[in-house]
Design a protein around this motif. Structure first.
Motif, PDB file in Angstrom:
ATOM      1  N   VAL A 135      13.441 -64.994  22.610  1.00 56.11           N
ATOM      2  CA  VAL A 135      12.250 -65.477  23.310  1.00 56.11           C
ATOM      3  C   VAL A 135      11.778 -66.795  22.683  1.00 56.11           C
ATOM      4  O   VAL A 135      11.333 -67.703  23.387  1.00 56.11           O
ATOM      5  N   ARG A 136      11.917 -66.926  21.381  1.00 62.83           N
ATOM      6  CA  ARG A 136      11.532 -68.175  20.701  1.00 62.83           C
ATOM      7  C   ARG A 136      12.356 -69.356  21.232  1.00 62.83           C
ATOM      8  O   ARG A 136      11.822 -70.442  21.468  1.00 62.83           O
ATOM      9  N   VAL A 137      13.648 -69.134  21.450  1.00 67.18           N
ATOM     10  CA  VAL A 137      14.504 -70.181  22.009  1.00 67.18           C
ATOM     11  C   VAL A 137      14.010 -70.588  23.395  1.00 67.18           C
ATOM     12  O   VAL A 137      13.947 -71.771  23.728  1.00 67.18           O
ATOM     13  N   LEU A 138      13.623 -69.611  24.214  1.00 66.19           N
ATOM     14  CA  LEU A 138      13.101 -69.913  25.551  1.00 66.19           C
ATOM     15  C   LEU A 138      11.766 -70.649  25.476  1.00 66.19           C
ATOM     16  O   LEU A 138      11.517 -71.564  26.257  1.00 66.19           O
ATOM     17  N   ALA A 139      10.921 -70.260  24.542  1.00 64.91           N
ATOM     18  CA  ALA A 139       9.635 -70.939  24.383  1.00 64.91           C
ATOM     19  C   ALA A 139       9.858 -72.410  24.037  1.00 64.91           C
ATOM     20  O   ALA A 139       9.173 -73.286  24.573  1.00 64.91           O
ATOM     21  N   GLN A 140      10.827 -72.679  23.200  1.00 62.55           N
ATOM     22  CA  GLN A 140      11.137 -74.068  22.868  1.00 62.55           C
ATOM     23  C   GLN A 140      11.707 -74.802  24.078  1.00 62.55           C
ATOM     24  O   GLN A 140      11.340 -75.941  24.354  1.00 62.55           O
ATOM     25  N   GLU A 141      12.587 -74.127  24.815  1.00 62.34           N
ATOM     26  CA  GLU A 141      13.204 -74.747  25.998  1.00 62.34           C
ATOM     27  C   GLU A 141      12.157 -75.123  27.047  1.00 62.34           C
ATOM     28  O   GLU A 141      12.242 -76.186  27.668  1.00 62.34           O
ATOM     29  N   PHE A 142      11.168 -74.252  27.247  1.00 58.03           N
ATOM     30  CA  PHE A 142      10.142 -74.486  28.268  1.00 58.03           C
ATOM     31  C   PHE A 142       8.877 -75.109  27.697  1.00 58.03           C
ATOM     32  O   PHE A 142       7.868 -75.212  28.389  1.00 58.03           O
ATOM     33  N   HIS A 143       8.909 -75.515  26.432  1.00 57.98           N
ATOM     34  CA  HIS A 143       7.781 -76.176  25.763  1.00 57.98           C
ATOM     35  C   HIS A 143       6.514 -75.328  25.834  1.00 57.98           C
ATOM     36  O   HIS A 143       5.443 -75.816  26.227  1.00 57.98           O
ATOM     37  N   LEU A 144       6.651 -74.054  25.446  1.00 61.50           N
ATOM     38  CA  LEU A 144       5.529 -73.128  25.457  1.00 61.50           C
ATOM     39  C   LEU A 144       5.125 -72.791  24.028  1.00 61.50           C
ATOM     40  O   LEU A 144       5.985 -72.628  23.153  1.00 61.50           O
ATOM     41  N   GLU A 145       3.830 -72.667  23.803  1.00 60.53           N
ATOM     42  CA  GLU A 145       3.380 -72.164  22.515  1.00 60.53           C
ATOM     43  C   GLU A 145       3.712 -70.685  22.442  1.00 60.53           C
ATOM     44  O   GLU A 145       3.721 -69.985  23.459  1.00 60.53           O
ATOM     45  N   MET A 146       3.967 -70.222  21.219  1.00 64.58           N
ATOM     46  CA  MET A 146       4.344 -68.819  21.049  1.00 64.58           C
ATOM     47  C   MET A 146       3.701 -68.282  19.787  1.00 64.58           C
ATOM     48  O   MET A 146       3.740 -68.922  18.740  1.00 64.58           O
ATOM     49  N   THR A 147       3.093 -67.111  19.903  1.00 65.33           N
ATOM     50  CA  THR A 147       2.594 -66.420  18.725  1.00 65.33           C
ATOM     51  C   THR A 147       3.243 -65.048  18.673  1.00 65.33           C
ATOM     52  O   THR A 147       3.481 -64.419  19.711  1.00 65.33           O
ATOM     53  N   VAL A 148       3.529 -64.607  17.454  1.00 64.43           N
ATOM     54  CA  VAL A 148       4.187 -63.310  17.251  1.00 64.43           C
ATOM     55  C   VAL A 148       3.402 -62.516  16.220  1.00 64.43           C
ATOM     56  O   VAL A 148       3.028 -63.038  15.171  1.00 64.43           O
ATOM     57  N   THR A 149       3.169 -61.255  16.529  1.00 63.34           N
ATOM     58  CA  THR A 149       2.581 -60.321  15.583  1.00 63.34           C
ATOM     59  C   THR A 149       3.598 -59.216  15.369  1.00 63.34           C
ATOM     60  O   THR A 149       4.068 -58.598  16.333  1.00 63.34           O
ATOM     61  N   ASP A 150       3.972 -59.003  14.104  1.00 69.67           N
ATOM     62  CA  ASP A 150       4.962 -57.978  13.773  1.00 69.67           C
ATOM     63  C   ASP A 150       4.282 -56.769  13.148  1.00 69.67           C
ATOM     64  O   ASP A 150       3.381 -56.917  12.323  1.00 69.67           O
ATOM     65  N   ASP A 151       4.731 -55.586  13.543  1.00 65.15           N
ATOM     66  CA  ASP A 151       4.326 -54.339  12.907  1.00 65.15           C
ATOM     67  C   ASP A 151       5.601 -53.678  12.426  1.00 65.15           C
ATOM     68  O   ASP A 151       6.484 -53.348  13.232  1.00 65.15           O
ATOM     69  N   ILE A 152       5.694 -53.504  11.119  1.00 63.77           N
ATOM     70  CA  ILE A 152       6.905 -52.947  10.535  1.00 63.77           C
ATOM     71  C   ILE A 152       6.532 -51.716   9.725  1.00 63.77           C
ATOM     72  O   ILE A 152       5.624 -51.756   8.900  1.00 63.77           O
ATOM     73  N   GLY A 153       7.242 -50.630   9.979  1.00 65.80           N
ATOM     74  CA  GLY A 153       7.000 -49.374   9.283  1.00 65.80           C
ATOM     75  C   GLY A 153       6.510 -48.303  10.237  1.00 65.80           C
ATOM     76  O   GLY A 153       5.822 -48.591  11.217  1.00 65.80           O
ATOM     77  N   ALA A 154       6.874 -47.074   9.949  1.00 62.91           N
ATOM     78  CA  ALA A 154       6.535 -45.962  10.835  1.00 62.91           C
ATOM     79  C   ALA A 154       5.029 -45.769  10.960  1.00 62.91           C
ATOM     80  O   ALA A 154       4.541 -45.336  12.005  1.00 62.91           O
ATOM     81  N   ASP A 155       4.264 -46.116   9.919  1.00 60.63           N
ATOM     82  CA  ASP A 155       2.817 -45.946  10.005  1.00 60.63           C
ATOM     83  C   ASP A 155       2.133 -47.115  10.713  1.00 60.63           C
ATOM     84  O   ASP A 155       0.934 -47.085  10.942  1.00 60.63           O
TER      85      ASP A 155
END
Length: 150
Positions: free
Chosen positions: A16-36
Motif C-alpha cells: 500500500v505504501r508503494v501505491l501511496a507513493q505512486e498516486f502521491h497520497l499521504e499515508m499514516t500507519v498505526t501498528d498493533d503488535i502482540g496478542a494483547d
C-alpha cells in the motif's frame, strides 16, 4: 487471477505504501503488535505477546489522504476491512488489498444505482475478476462517489 501473495501484514503495508507513493497520497500507519494489542484477540491476558500457537500477531491501520478517503484495517488472519468514503468492505483478502486500492484510485471503482429496489452500490472490480460491491448508505453519496456514477 491470483494476486501477488502477501505473506504478512507488513508486506501488505509495504504494498500500500508503494501505491501511496505512486498516486502521491499521504499515508499514516498505526501498528498493533502482540496478542494483547490486536483487536480480534480481546481474550488475551494483559502483556501476552504471543498467540497460543507461538505466533506474534500484527495488525495495522492504514489511512490514505486524498479523495476518496480510504482506510485499511489489516488483520493477522489474512484479511482486511477497507472503508472508502464511509462505505465499508469487510473480509477483503489481504492479497487483494493492493488491487482494491489501485482500482479505487485509477477510476475502475464506480457507483451504480437501481430504481427498484432503490439503492446505490459502490462497486470495486479488482483486476483478476473479483468484484466487491457494497450498498451506499442513503444520502451517503460523497462528491467523489457522485463523479463515479455510471
Amino acid at each position: 487471477m491470483v494476486h501477488p501473495q502477501l505473506p504478512s501484514t507488513q508486506a501488505a503495508v509495504n504494498a500500500v505504501r508503494v501505491l501511496a507513493q505512486e498516486f502521491h497520497l499521504e499515508m499514516t500507519v498505526t501498528d498493533d503488535i502482540g496478542a494483547d494489542q490486536t483487536s480480534r484477540r480481546t481474550s488475551a491476558d494483559a502483556f501476552t505477546v504471543l498467540d497460543e500457537d507461538g505466533a506474534l500477531p500484527h495488525e495495522a491501520f492504514v489511512e490514505l489522504g486524498g479523495s476518496p478517503s480510504v482506510s485499511v484495517q489489516l488483520y493477522p488472519e489474512d484479511d482486511a476491512r477497507i472503508i472508502v468514503d464511509g462505505v465499508e468492505f469487510a473480509d477483503v483478502p489481504r492479497d487483494a488489498v493492493p488491487g482494491f486500492v489501485r482500482a479505487v484510485h485509477t477510476g475502475l471503482a464506480h457507483v451504480k444505482g437501481r430504481f427498484f429496489p432503490p439503492g446505490q452500490w459502490l462497486i470495486v472490480p479488482v483486476p483478476g475478476g473479483e468484484t466487491y460491491k457494497e450498498l451506499v448508505p442513503m444520502m451517503g453519496l460523497t462528491p467523489w462517489m457522485s463523479r463515479q456514477v455510471r
